[in-house]
Design a protein around this motif. Sequence first.
Motif: not given
Length: 375
Positions: A58-72
């Motif tokens: 998973i790649a992306g900027p900022g908190v959004a990508a971090t949270c998406v990776a954590d949830l998935l």
Amino acid sequence: MLDESLLDTPEALAEADRRALLRGAAEAGARVRTAARHAAEAGVHDLKPDGRPRAILIAGPGVAATCVADLLGTLAGASSPVTRLAPTGVAPAAGALRWELPGWAGSVDLLLITTPDGTEPGLALLAEQAYRRGCTVVAVAPSRSPLTEAVDGAHGLFVPMATAPYEHDEPLAASAPGVLWALLTPLLAILDRTGLLSGPPEALEKVADRLDQVAERCGPAVATYSNPAKTLASELADSLPVIWTEGTSAGPAGRRFAAALAELAGRPALVSELPQALAEHNALLAGPLAASADPDDFFRDRVEEAPALHARVVLLRDRPIGGLTAAPTARDLALSHDTPISELEPEEGGELETLAELIAMTDFAAVYLALASGA
């Protein structure tokens, strides 16, 4: 200082909400439905994968990508590892960020790109790199963004991000409530097709319904005394939130809450999972941040002095594994140090529903804290 009178004045809240954060939180259910429709129109439900990918990147900027990776990663469990590709660069700007695939990435891996911007050249280069390696590429980003062409060139799947007209005027905060669901929902549908997790259309509809229910309970027109999000925001005024989580879904929800408090409200927070949190934060609760740390505090003249910062435990609970729970011990530890404790626990439901409820309630609380404190 928190302006508690503002919390019970919907008109004042609307005037203070220049970033449309409350509107984004209230529309989370509708955002899930729109994102699910975009995924269906992009052909997600027609995909016929050959099997489960070896790894999810998973790649992306900022908190959004971090949270998406954590949830998935939490939802997928051990079935397939989920790895977030952290960006490098000299500044957190679209043109300065770069991402690199790990050396082992190849044709049996899946690259997911999530961004509320879509203008990052580094993500376009990453899509090209993945194509050369044989990785399958899926991207969720605003429609007609430069990333669209890069994903098409990599023969990947592009899903338009579900956005609202009022969000096109200025850059979106990565922790804004609507951003998370706009990016996460299509990926849930995609990973459902690969068999990594259960996210069929009916499950996503239940998530949207649960988000609507939270919006009804936590909306700006609901008074603080019966509004759990406003109550939590008031309790966290002049406090250091010490977020303890219990249960599979509560972990990423707690980390999301800490990130939202920092980005939206400008408030620091600590987060840890039970039972490890009891050992990690025991010394903290016994130190100068404890409510009982200053015995002369009761007699102090507070007129000319800013209030002291004291810890407050926020316990987010999901269904404990095997019926075992460390919550009673957590309460005893907090109260033994005169540290107040707030608790949030979702209603019964599927894993996605309970996760959505915890995230939505803490999102509302972070937004109310931001607005009432003038952040």
